[in-house]
Design a protein around this motif. Sequence first.
Motif, PDB file in Angstrom:
ATOM      1  N   GLU A   1     -44.746 -25.816  71.697  1.00 54.95           N
ATOM      2  CA  GLU A   1     -43.559 -26.167  72.471  1.00 54.95           C
ATOM      3  C   GLU A   1     -42.837 -24.929  73.001  1.00 54.95           C
ATOM      4  N   SER A   2     -42.814 -23.859  72.211  1.00 53.15           N
ATOM      5  CA  SER A   2     -42.000 -22.711  72.617  1.00 53.15           C
ATOM      6  C   SER A   2     -42.652 -21.911  73.743  1.00 53.15           C
TER       7      SER A   2
ATOM      8  N   ARG B   1     -37.471 -19.431  80.981  1.00 51.15           N
ATOM      9  CA  ARG B   1     -37.830 -19.451  79.567  1.00 51.15           C
ATOM     10  C   ARG B   1     -36.660 -19.921  78.721  1.00 51.15           C
ATOM     11  N   ARG B   2     -36.977 -20.296  77.493  1.00 45.91           N
ATOM     12  CA  ARG B   2     -35.965 -20.831  76.589  1.00 45.91           C
ATOM     13  C   ARG B   2     -34.852 -19.805  76.325  1.00 45.91           C
TER      14      ARG B   2
ATOM     15  N   ILE C   1     -37.580 -39.782  82.299  1.00 45.15           N
ATOM     16  CA  ILE C   1     -36.265 -39.782  81.657  1.00 45.15           C
ATOM     17  C   ILE C   1     -36.287 -38.949  80.373  1.00 45.15           C
ATOM     18  N   GLU C   2     -37.462 -38.846  79.728  1.00 44.84           N
ATOM     19  CA  GLU C   2     -37.569 -38.024  78.513  1.00 44.84           C
ATOM     20  C   GLU C   2     -37.233 -36.564  78.822  1.00 44.84           C
TER      21      GLU C   2
ATOM     22  N   ARG D   1     -35.303 -35.598  81.419  1.00 45.36           N
ATOM     23  CA  ARG D   1     -33.906 -35.472  81.846  1.00 45.36           C
ATOM     24  C   ARG D   1     -32.929 -35.650  80.686  1.00 45.36           C
ATOM     25  N   ARG D   2     -33.382 -36.260  79.583  1.00 47.59           N
ATOM     26  CA  ARG D   2     -32.500 -36.371  78.419  1.00 47.59           C
ATOM     27  C   ARG D   2     -32.239 -35.016  77.781  1.00 47.59           C
ATOM     28  N   ARG D   3     -32.980 -34.000  78.221  1.00 45.18           N
ATOM     29  CA  ARG D   3     -32.796 -32.663  77.625  1.00 45.18           C
ATOM     30  C   ARG D   3     -32.045 -31.738  78.570  1.00 45.18           C
ATOM     31  N   ILE D   4     -31.550 -32.268  79.690  1.00 51.84           N
ATOM     32  CA  ILE D   4     -30.824 -31.400  80.612  1.00 51.84           C
ATOM     33  C   ILE D   4     -29.392 -31.876  80.819  1.00 51.84           C
TER      34      ILE D   4
ATOM     35  N   GLU E   1     -30.712 -28.828  76.378  1.00 48.75           N
ATOM     36  CA  GLU E   1     -31.441 -27.579  76.154  1.00 48.75           C
ATOM     37  C   GLU E   1     -31.478 -26.754  77.430  1.00 48.75           C
TER      38      GLU E   1
ATOM     39  N   GLU F   1     -26.360 -20.248  71.786  1.00 45.67           N
ATOM     40  CA  GLU F   1     -26.880 -21.357  70.969  1.00 45.67           C
ATOM     41  C   GLU F   1     -28.335 -21.668  71.298  1.00 45.67           C
TER      42      GLU F   1
END
Lengths: 303, 264
Positions: A3-4, A32-33, A75-76, A78-81, A152, A181
Amino acid sequence: MTESSVPVARLAGVVKRYDRQTALDGVDLVLRRGELLSLLGPNGAGKSTSIGLLLGLIRPDAGRAELFGLDPQRIEARRRIGVMLQSSNLPPTLRVGELLRLTASYYPAPRPLAESAALAGVGDLLKRPYGKLSGGQQRRVQFALALCGRPELLFLDEPTVGMDIDARQKLWAAMRRLVAEGCSVVLTTHYLEEAEALAQRVVVLDKGRVLSEGSVDELRAKVALSRIRCVSDLDAAAVARWPQVASASCADGRLQIATADAVAVVRRLLDADPALRELEVQRAGLAEAFTELTRDTDLPEAA
Amino acid sequence: MNAVTVPAAEPSVAAGMPTRRVLGAYLAEARSECLRYMRAPGFMLPIMLFPGMFYLLFGVVMGKSEGVDAARYLLASYGVFGVMSPGLFGFGVSLAIEREGGLLTLKRALPMPPGAYLLGKMLMAMAAAAVVVLLLLAMATGLAHVVLTPRQAALLLLTGVLGVLPFCALGMFVGTLFKGQGAPGMLQLIYLPMSFLSGLWFPLSMMPGVLQQIAPVWPSYHLDCLALAAVGMGQGAAWPHVLVLAGFAVAFLLLAARRLRRHG
């Protein structure tokens, strides 16, 4: 792939045309993260189109747009933005608290309401109807809505337009805290000092292409110009003809010179005008670098 | 690089959302949509005022001479007239304005569950329709002395609450054609002539034969037939009218959905 190692957001070889006009012409972009990336460019450069593609609002004509390795329309993903767009007229009769509660309801694990409000500095506005707020307050509410889902990745399109200096500073502090964070941020802005203060990486777009990409320092280093300012009687037009001087202008008795070789020019200035006062030499800021970079593209293309 | 040191926020878990929270999002959207319009007097007042005033004037005051049957007849047709507007305007105008103002774009970018936006507006229009029908029912029984069985009153309410849906679909379609302030004018051009031509203001039998013959073209005509049947003044079977209205609703919903997907 773990994932990273999957980029948080990615544009790969993206082309987008509107009628006959090409808005994006083969743009590659990787976020990047935990990174704050600033998208800069003059109007019509393709910033909004890039954001629209990453949000799944528009589809590329060629290439791919991805969020967390997924299609942005899923939608999965967009749930993280979290999103703050340039203009969104929210329902004026709804109270700030109600708007926050509604937006938070879209997310799997949102922040507590009080925390979102405190982060965006709207804690004292919760009971007020949105339509009764000032422009700057409305922007802060929109920022609160963007972060309330504990995203995220945060998209901020011109977030500080219409804010006073104090509110802008607070928003900067909040953005830094979110990045600390581990939140990634895509920021577009007209205020170069904003990108300078916040961005770890700057991408300059012009006419649908990536002109330059790198840290703020790298970008500045590309333009090896310094700025000299002084009070002098010298004629700006004459100074502009000196070798090493890129440009010179005079405003309110102050001479302003851009040059790649500040030492040589200062020496000659002091020789030419012994009465010269208030000498200042400054390294080029992002603003100068940006002007230099985007000006070059107006010349006939070399390669 | 430093990707390892950054705390990964349980990425795979974060994407999933329990069904209860998804349902909660639908509820929250519907609640906000109702709240925002119930609080906007510019929206609710005309919706309640026009049918209410018409009924007071023609049903209650002038109806005294015409007898109770006129008041009963007008309860149905002004009820339909009143129900049409939250559908047409609630859906059409708000969609047109939100398309222009960027709210729809923001909602599309946010993880709002699919359809919650339209479902919320639909419930809002149904609630507004219920308010209008209840207002007219109160005036009819209280002021015009129309005697209705509880079943008749409930049927009229049901007709109104469900009957708003085809007009929601029509409003939504118009809302996708026009942006911003262009929509209200266009909707008035549909609303008022259609009401007149369906016999909501004057009984169809008082109108020229041509207009009587083309009346079945209008959805409001069919809803009027159903409303009349609900208060005990119906003629013929109800189901053809229900079918026409359902078909009308589906057709315009599909047209509007297609335009929304293409043009946003």
